[in-house]
Design an enzyme around this catalytic site. Structure first.
Site, short mmCIF file in Angstrom:
data_model
loop_
_atom_site.label_atom_id
_atom_site.label_comp_id
_atom_site.label_asym_id
_atom_site.label_seq_id
_atom_site.Cartn_x
_atom_site.Cartn_y
_atom_site.Cartn_z
N THR A 386 15.99 -24.41 43.74
CA THR A 386 15.61 -23.05 43.42
C THR A 386 16.29 -22.78 42.10
O THR A 386 17.14 -23.55 41.67
CB THR A 386 16.09 -22.09 44.53
OG1 THR A 386 15.41 -22.41 45.75
CG2 THR A 386 15.84 -20.63 44.21
N ASN A 406 10.88 -24.31 46.65
CA ASN A 406 11.54 -24.70 47.90
C ASN A 406 12.31 -26.00 47.72
O ASN A 406 13.37 -25.99 47.12
CB ASN A 406 10.57 -24.78 49.08
CG ASN A 406 11.33 -24.80 50.41
OD1 ASN A 406 12.37 -24.17 50.54
ND2 ASN A 406 10.81 -25.52 51.39
#
Length: 575
Positions: A386, A406
């Site tokens: 992230t 993700n």
């Protein structure tokens, strides 16, 4: 180590002083403004950007120099990160942002989180024995939610920016077309995922030219993504969610076994939500509401800690109370939270100081409380997949953006000739209730997948507002995002500067497994021994998020920006 460099730019007058590879501020200072009874008074007169990659930071500064504001700069930074840092974020993912507009004090949360396609089927993510199918949840088109990032960028430009979307996307388009030198982290991510990448021709063609990851020192270009960015620049959100790009996306996904439709893309909507606000030790923290779990957890922890005089405790006692507050907040995270458009959540209870006071009463002063309410689960390494960036502009506009695909390189699936790497956010749903996801987090039916539903997130972009000092803060790091941002907020309130906050040693507890994950050097020997005597299991952990922080001292009118020193140097070159 911090990297110091000097750039020239007429619109930025005296130039930009860089602190770490991705952090910068323009060091042209306006006269200090007198403090007023309002929470934030005055304008800094110069700007600061902190991101995980120098090329993206430079893109934000370029747009600011063209007359853009912090929100235009956010578009530039996010879109450029899609090109240079695809292991962490991109057009095929989503983001969450907390904004503060200087002229009227408006504070808003922009939710550009991904959504489940209408044809989602839970059986796709379950093995015959009832266990989670990690392959379909993490790899390929079935793992991908409908992206929110392109719509979110268009929303920021239309509703909060000063410049046309085309202008703010120009640095990303140029970088994709002209190329850049991939940093070691991107090359390693590609090497780590090479076996999965090879499953799909478009993925292999993009990330494994000649069958291998991009070579060190070689320029890498991304013309397919450049064309998709150009369509977005020319037509706004419709350039991605309708027309040729949408058709190519859906065709590629369905041919590879996914369930997207054109209707899914056309129906995607950005959501504006009221942020969560909590007061702590004279500061007002503005943070992310559901479908982020981060802001609720941070608010709960701060409310619990408000009942203790941490400043006058020794290291063992202070850490004990922080860990116990983390433990209780993560318990509630697992039980209650989900997409507010689908789930009724007892937020009034969870955010109540009275509820927090009750939780605090259950903390024993001299020993750890076992997390025995649920069976212990195994923890997967949340990784750093992230990204976060923080911006304050010369007028005092603030933006904290946390963006993701993700897992490392998302689904590893590139949707045909669009150049768009898709997320694997479906794993953030509770695909199998009470079974851990890739970050070791449990979930209940509140976070079960459903058509159009947004999966729960740990992203916690936050603003810390005080009479004399303010901060914009956030971090990647999976489930550790919440505790890292919390610890950064506490460090800021304790008086640390941007560089100290970004470098601050970290620890993490998430209820289950019942362990305290600790960065090397966080505790001295005496503190570690004291915590062990209280009953804590301290487990070393090497990977932590790359925090990016901007602070504003309203007394001196100085902005400081810092990127995490854990980020390796050699992040790419502007050529």
């Amino acid at each position: 180590m911090n990297l110091f460099s000097r750039l020239k730019g007429t619109a930025l007058l005296l130039g930009l002083l860089l602190v770490a590879p991705g952090a910068a501020w323009a060091d042209v200072k306006a006269p200090a403004q007198p403090a007023s009874p309002t929470l934030v008074a005055g304008k800094p007169g110069h700007a600061a950007v902190a991101s995980a990659n120098f090329i993206a930071t430079h893109a934000g500064l370029e747009v600011l120099a063209k007359g853009g504001n912090a929100f235009d700069a956010a578009v530039a930074v996010a879109s450029t990160l899609s090109v240079v840092e695809p292991e962490s974020s991109g057009l095929g993912g989503g983001f969450m942002a907390v904004l503060r507009r200087a002229d009227d004090g408006k504070e808003v949360f922009v939710d550009a989180r991904e959504t489940a396609p209408a044809a989602v089927q839970a059986k796709d993510y379950v093995n015959p024995d009832g266990s989670p199918n990690r392959d379909t949840a993490l790899n390929g088109p079935l793992s991908a939610g409908i992206p929110g990032a392109p719509a979110g960028l268009a929303w920021l430009a239309e509703h909060y920016g000063r410049l046309p979307l085309k202008t703010s996307l120009a640095p990303a388009i140029r970088t994709a077309r002209e190329g850049f030198e991939p940093d070691p982290r991107l090359r390693k991510a590609i090497a780590d995922r090479a076996q999965i990448i090879r499953r799909w021709p478009a993925s292999a063609a993009k990330y494994l030219p000649g069958g291998q990851p991009p070579a060190e020192g070689r320029k890498w270009r991304d013309p397919d993504q450049a064309r998709t960015l150009e369509a977005l620049a020319e037509h706004g959100r419709d350039g991605f969610y309708r027309g040729p790009v949408a058709e190519h996306l859906v065709d590629a996904v369905r041919k590879a076994g996914g369930r997207w439709t054109l209707e899914d893309l056309a129906a995607y909507q950005v959501k504006e939500r009221a942020p969560i606000g909590v007061d702590y030790r004279g500061y007002h923290i503005v943070t992310a509401p559901p479908p982020s779990s981060g802001g609720v957890a941070i608010a709960q922890i701060l409310n619990m800690l408000a009942g203790f005089d941490l400043a006058h405790m020794d290291g063992v006692q202070r850490t004990h109370y922080v860990i116990e507050a983390m433990r209780r907040a993560f318990r509630d995270h697992n039980d209650y939270l989900g997409d507010p458009d689908f789930v009724k959540m007892p937020l009034d209870m969870l955010l109540s100081p009275y509820y927090a006071a009750g939780l605090s009463q259950s903390i024993l002063p001299d020993r750890a409380t076992p997390s025995s309410m649920l069976p212990v689960t195994s923890l997967f390494d949340p990784g750093m997949h992230t990204t976060h960036f923080s911006i304050i502009d010369k007028d005092g506009n603030m933006v904290a953006v946390t963006s993701t695909v993700n897992y490392e390189l998302g689904s590893a699936f590139v949707a045909g000739d669009t150049g768009v790497l898709l997320n694997d956010e479906m794993d953030d749903f509770a695909l199998v209730p009470d079974a851990p996801n890739v970050y070791g987090l449990l979930g209940s039916k509140a976070n079960a997948p459903a058509p159009g539903k947004r999966m729960l997130s740990s992203m916690s972009p936050s603003l810390v507002l005080g009479k004399d000092r303010c901060a914009v803060i956030g971090s990647p790091g999976g489930s550790t995002i919440i505790t890292q941002v919390l610890e950064g907020i506490l460090a800021f309130i304790d008086g640390e500067d941007a560089a100290q906050i970004a470098a601050h040693k970290r620890f993490h507890h998430q209820f289950l497994p019942d362990k305290v994950f600790v960065e090397d050097g966080t505790f001295d020997a005496a503190t570690a021994e004291g915590l062990k005597r209280m009953g804590y299991e301290l487990t070393p952990r090497e990977s932590w998020g790359f925090m990016n922080v901007v602070t504003w001292d309203l007394r001196s009118n100085r902005l400081d920006a810092a990127s995490d020193p854990r980020r390796p140097s050699g992040l790419g070159k502007v050529q």
